[in-house]
Scaffold this motif. Structure first.
Motif, PDB file in Angstrom:
ATOM      1  N   THR A  95       0.596  -1.241   0.032  1.00  0.00           N
ATOM      2  CA  THR A  95      -0.052   0.132  -0.031  1.00  0.00           C
ATOM      3  C   THR A  95       0.792   1.225  -0.116  1.00  0.00           C
ATOM      4  OG1 THR A  95      -0.217  -0.082   2.369  1.00  0.00           O
ATOM      5  CG2 THR A  95      -1.865  -1.163   1.261  1.00  0.00           C
ATOM      6  N   VAL A  96       2.233   1.083  -0.108  1.00  0.00           N
ATOM      7  CA  VAL A  96       2.987   2.534  -0.076  1.00  0.00           C
ATOM      8  C   VAL A  96       2.971   3.021  -1.290  1.00  0.00           C
ATOM      9  CG1 VAL A  96       5.624   3.139   0.143  1.00  0.00           C
ATOM     10  CG2 VAL A  96       4.714   1.342   1.770  1.00  0.00           C
ATOM     11  N   ASP A  97       2.684   4.352  -1.349  1.00  0.00           N
ATOM     12  CA  ASP A  97       2.491   5.256  -2.388  1.00  0.00           C
ATOM     13  C   ASP A  97       4.112   5.610  -2.811  1.00  0.00           C
ATOM     14  OD1 ASP A  97       1.566   6.114  -4.713  1.00  0.00           O
ATOM     15  OD2 ASP A  97       0.002   7.563  -3.431  1.00  0.00           O
ATOM     16  N   TRP A  98       4.100   6.298  -4.127  1.00  0.00           N
ATOM     17  CA  TRP A  98       5.135   6.815  -4.520  1.00  0.00           C
ATOM     18  C   TRP A  98       5.308   8.213  -4.760  1.00  0.00           C
ATOM     19  CZ3 TRP A  98       9.691   3.410  -6.262  1.00  0.00           C
ATOM     20  CH2 TRP A  98       9.551   2.083  -6.126  1.00  0.00           C
ATOM     21  N   ASP A  99       6.494   8.742  -4.773  1.00  0.00           N
ATOM     22  CA  ASP A  99       6.685  10.174  -5.175  1.00  0.00           C
ATOM     23  C   ASP A  99       6.852  10.006  -6.696  1.00  0.00           C
ATOM     24  OD1 ASP A  99       7.632  12.822  -6.103  1.00  0.00           O
ATOM     25  OD2 ASP A  99       8.946  12.940  -4.277  1.00  0.00           O
ATOM     26  N   VAL A 121      17.631  -0.776   9.639  1.00  0.00           N
ATOM     27  CA  VAL A 121      16.306  -1.097  10.237  1.00  0.00           C
ATOM     28  C   VAL A 121      16.434  -1.642  11.516  1.00  0.00           C
ATOM     29  CG1 VAL A 121      14.469  -2.729  10.071  1.00  0.00           C
ATOM     30  CG2 VAL A 121      15.113  -1.442   7.964  1.00  0.00           C
ATOM     31  N   GLY A 122      17.736  -2.461  11.749  1.00  0.00           N
ATOM     32  CA  GLY A 122      17.961  -2.812  13.013  1.00  0.00           C
ATOM     33  C   GLY A 122      18.343  -1.895  14.238  1.00  0.00           C
ATOM     34  N   ASP A 123      18.800  -0.646  13.841  1.00  0.00           N
ATOM     35  CA  ASP A 123      19.392   0.276  14.658  1.00  0.00           C
ATOM     36  C   ASP A 123      18.158   0.780  15.726  1.00  0.00           C
ATOM     37  OD1 ASP A 123      19.699   3.429  15.252  1.00  0.00           O
ATOM     38  OD2 ASP A 123      21.772   2.563  14.829  1.00  0.00           O
ATOM     39  N   PHE A 151       9.803  -0.257  12.538  1.00  0.00           N
ATOM     40  CA  PHE A 151       9.608  -1.598  11.617  1.00  0.00           C
ATOM     41  C   PHE A 151       9.267  -2.598  11.972  1.00  0.00           C
ATOM     42  CE2 PHE A 151      12.784   1.642   9.903  1.00  0.00           C
ATOM     43  CZ  PHE A 151      12.278   2.130   8.642  1.00  0.00           C
ATOM     44  N   ARG A 152       8.817  -2.763  13.216  1.00  0.00           N
ATOM     45  CA  ARG A 152       8.157  -3.855  13.804  1.00  0.00           C
ATOM     46  C   ARG A 152       7.308  -4.697  13.174  1.00  0.00           C
ATOM     47  NH1 ARG A 152       8.784  -1.582  19.212  1.00  0.00           N
ATOM     48  NH2 ARG A 152      10.773  -2.216  19.963  1.00  0.00           N
ATOM     49  N   GLY A 153       7.517  -5.913  12.653  1.00  0.00           N
ATOM     50  CA  GLY A 153       6.343  -6.484  11.859  1.00  0.00           C
ATOM     51  C   GLY A 153       6.250  -6.138  10.197  1.00  0.00           C
ATOM     52  N   MET A 154       7.391  -5.476   9.679  1.00  0.00           N
ATOM     53  CA  MET A 154       7.425  -4.987   8.452  1.00  0.00           C
ATOM     54  C   MET A 154       8.276  -6.293   7.897  1.00  0.00           C
ATOM     55  SD  MET A 154       9.111  -1.813   6.748  1.00  0.00           S
ATOM     56  CE  MET A 154       9.506  -1.626   4.795  1.00  0.00           C
ATOM     57  N   HIS A 211      10.579   2.060   3.002  1.00  0.00           N
ATOM     58  CA  HIS A 211      10.926   2.328   4.445  1.00  0.00           C
ATOM     59  C   HIS A 211      10.553   3.649   4.914  1.00  0.00           C
ATOM     60  CE1 HIS A 211      13.493  -1.257   3.140  1.00  0.00           C
ATOM     61  NE2 HIS A 211      13.135  -1.511   4.291  1.00  0.00           N
ATOM     62  N   LEU A 212      10.990   4.733   4.082  1.00  0.00           N
ATOM     63  CA  LEU A 212      10.685   6.180   4.644  1.00  0.00           C
ATOM     64  C   LEU A 212       9.232   6.572   5.226  1.00  0.00           C
ATOM     65  CD1 LEU A 212      13.146   8.198   2.274  1.00  0.00           C
ATOM     66  CD2 LEU A 212      13.514   7.033   4.589  1.00  0.00           C
ATOM     67  N   PRO A 213       8.305   5.944   4.544  1.00  0.00           N
ATOM     68  CA  PRO A 213       6.909   6.200   5.010  1.00  0.00           C
ATOM     69  C   PRO A 213       6.829   5.693   6.505  1.00  0.00           C
ATOM     70  CG  PRO A 213       6.672   5.691   2.856  1.00  0.00           C
ATOM     71  CD  PRO A 213       8.116   5.259   3.089  1.00  0.00           C
ATOM     72  N   SER A 214       7.189   4.741   6.785  1.00  0.00           N
ATOM     73  CA  SER A 214       7.220   4.149   8.278  1.00  0.00           C
ATOM     74  C   SER A 214       7.824   5.238   9.327  1.00  0.00           C
ATOM     75  CB  SER A 214       7.644   2.837   8.428  1.00  0.00           C
ATOM     76  OG  SER A 214       7.030   1.899   7.691  1.00  0.00           O
ATOM     77  N   LEU A 215       8.606   5.847   8.928  1.00  0.00           N
ATOM     78  CA  LEU A 215       9.425   6.899   9.810  1.00  0.00           C
ATOM     79  C   LEU A 215       8.883   8.165  10.013  1.00  0.00           C
ATOM     80  CD1 LEU A 215      13.064   5.877   8.931  1.00  0.00           C
ATOM     81  CD2 LEU A 215      11.976   5.193  11.023  1.00  0.00           C
ATOM     82  N   PRO A 216       8.925   8.799  11.161  1.00  0.00           N
ATOM     83  CA  PRO A 216       8.395  10.301  11.255  1.00  0.00           C
ATOM     84  C   PRO A 216       9.515  11.024  10.640  1.00  0.00           C
ATOM     85  CG  PRO A 216       9.663   9.504  13.371  1.00  0.00           C
ATOM     86  CD  PRO A 216       9.605   8.200  12.424  1.00  0.00           C
TER      87      PRO A 216
END
Length: 262
Positions: free
Chosen positions: A3-7, A159-161, A168-171, A221-226
């Motif tokens: 479901t992640v959209d793109w720029d 991702v593990g940092d 990213f839990r569950g991703m 990945h970036l959409p999952s982060l603030p």
């Protein structure tokens, strides 16, 4: 396909390498010029336009999971002339390839840089087989086994940092880089006659590395982060790669057909 959209506007500007590789896949399609062809993962329409040039009397059905990509493709292809009878030569649709259903069978299917975003290739090939007329060809290229291996390791480390891991839990990993053997087997089980499946290595040095990875490499990945953490995430990934950023692509090529009478 997720479901992640793109720029879409940035991708359209950054996709020179994908257009170059897409031209080679298009060259494998044997077309008279009056067929209906499915563009499975049409993106912003750069390669779709090239496909339309091969179909002066035909049409393209372009499908992409990203609404922004379809919107951009509609804008980028708005100048495509209609068919002689007034019908549109390009039909663009937002949709998941794993749920692909067309009103009628197409003469051929084309895909460039898309299948590695699709989690289930067994279902994907079943849907494409159903969409093709008997004798219809499938020509595709995507990321294959070993694709951008150093890059994916750098992303997994970031991702593990501890700064980013909670987001990213569950991703699951967004990429599905399949092998030749698995791809051939899945195509055959879906009913395809496989002509050839092979891997090709391509080295690419992005001219604008930060913009490229923001738009392409880290789009899932970036959409999952603030917002406050996104640049830090990019910094960590890029900081663990050699400079200039060099991406070792492995492209999985697919050449198959739906048998006559099937």
């Amino acid at each position: 396909m997720g479901t992640v959209d793109w720029d879409a506007s940035s991708y359209h500007r950054m996709a020179d390498n994908q257009e170059e590789w897409g031209r080679e896949v298009l060259a494998r399609l044997e077309l008279r010029g009056d067929e209906t062809v499915l563009d499975a993962g049409c993106g912003s329409g750069r390669v779709t336009r090239l496909l339309l040039e091969r179909l002066p009397r035909g049409r393209v059905i372009g499908v992409d999971a990203s609404p922004s990509m379809i919107e951009a493709a509609q804008e980028n292809l708005a100048d495509v002339p209609k068919m002689a009878g007034g019908a549109d030569r390009v039909d663009l649709r937002t949709g998941d390839l794993l749920e692909l259903e067309l009103d009628s069978e197409v003469d051929a299917a084309f895909s460039n840089a898309t299948f590695h975003w699709v989690p289930d290739h067994r279902v994907l090939f079943e849907r494409l087989h159903a969409a093709l007329r008997p004798g219809g060809a499938l020509e595709a290229q995507c990321g294959g086994e070993g694709n951008v291996a150093e890059w994916t390791r750098a992303v997994e480390a970031a991702v593990g940092d501890e700064r980013f891991a909670p987001y990213f839990r569950g991703m699951r990993a967004p990429w599905n880089f399949a092998s030749v053997a698995d791809t051939r087997s899945r195509l055959e089980r879906a009913g395809f006659e496989v002509r050839e499946v092979w891997l090709e290595r391509r080295t690419f040095v992005p001219p604008e590395p930060r913009d490229y990875v923001r738009t392409v490499g880290l789009s899932s990945h970036l959409p999952s982060l603030p917002e406050s953490l996104r640049d830090q995430f990019i910094d960590m990934v890029l900081g663990s790669m050699l400079r200039p950023l060099t991406l070792e692509y492995v492209r999985l090529n697919i050449s198959a057909r739906k048998p006559e009478g099937s």
